[in-house]
Write a protein that holds these residues in place. Structure first.
Motif: not given
Length: 253
Positions: A152-153, A157-159, A120-124
């Motif tokens: 996002f993660s 959501g979109v960071i 859930e906290v992995t950044k994509f």
């Protein structure tokens, strides 16, 4: 057809490398390639001699089993554009292997994050691009217009979003009209950067269009990715995204 020599394989390579020659006959190619072949040194000609040997090493010899009806001969054959079928088959195998490797890498990435409770906290990072045109060459040229990457993660959501309008660079001969059409009727991104031209009431401009130099884009992307090795895109945009990055990279060197 008589016995093929190394010059024939040199002609076929030049035909593939030069889009304007793709419809030339072998007789025309013999004239066009003559000066290029003459300029090659002995060491440079060895490669084409090896291609000839490889070809005749794979061509069915007398007495060998003939192909079955409907069976396509790969070794020793050529497609309609003069490209060796062996080379095409090798390219297709490499593409399939690359796709399989990408799928496996994503599965490992997600699987590891799920097992460690960090999914859930992995950044994509997801990339999208716009282009002015894609040429119709065997190896198409992409004239870039825009590049953007979203971070996002699942949790946040979109960071952040990085976006830049790229410099289109040299327009391939015969494609200027298509570039303008795609600009005017498609993504609406101007083909030319006119921000250096004198403007009245500049203080009233809310947003100004600016094309970012290639080197600056690469440095921006490096900082934005923060060491991440993977960037995703929609499957149908893979070739375009790779083409845009390849164009910017080649122009930066």
């Amino acid at each position: 057809m008589g016995k093929l020599n190394s010059y024939f394989f040199f002609m076929q390579e030049q035909k593939r490398l030069k889009p304007a020659w793709k419809n030339k006959s072998n007789q025309e190619l013999m004239v066009l390639c003559d000066s290029l072949w003459t300029a090659l040194g002995p060491q440079e000609r060895v490669r084409f001699e090896e291609m000839k040997k490889e070809y005749y090493g794979k061509v069915p010899q007398a007495g060998e089993k003939e192909r079955k009806k409907g069976e396509v001969r790969v070794t020793g054959g050529y497609d309609a554009h003069g490209r060796p079928l062996v080379e095409i088959e090798r390219r297709d195998r490499e593409i399939k292997r690359e796709i399989a490797n990408k799928i496996e890498a994503v599965a490992n990435m997600v699987g590891t994050a799920a097992r460690t409770g960090t999914l859930e906290v992995t950044k994509f990072y997801v990339m999208e691009t716009n282009v002015f045109v894609k040429t119709e060459d065997d190896t198409p040229i992409f004239v870039p217009a825009e590049i953007s990457i979203a971070k996002f993660s699942l949790q946040e959501g979109v960071i952040r979003v990085y976006q830049a309008f790229t410099v289109p660079g040299r327009i391939p001969l015969g494609y200027k009209r298509l570039c303008l059409e795609n600009s005017n009727e498609g993504h609406k991104i101007p083909l030319e950067d006119k921000h250096n031209e004198p403007q009245d009431n500049l203080e009233d401009d809310i947003t100004r269009f600016r094309q970012t130099p290639d080197v600056e884009i690469f440095e921006d992307i490096r900082r934005f990715l923060s060491g991440s090795e993977r960037v995703f895109c929609m499957p149908e945009k893979t070739a375009q995204c790779e083409g845009v990055l390849r164009t910017i990279a080649q122009r930066s060197n």
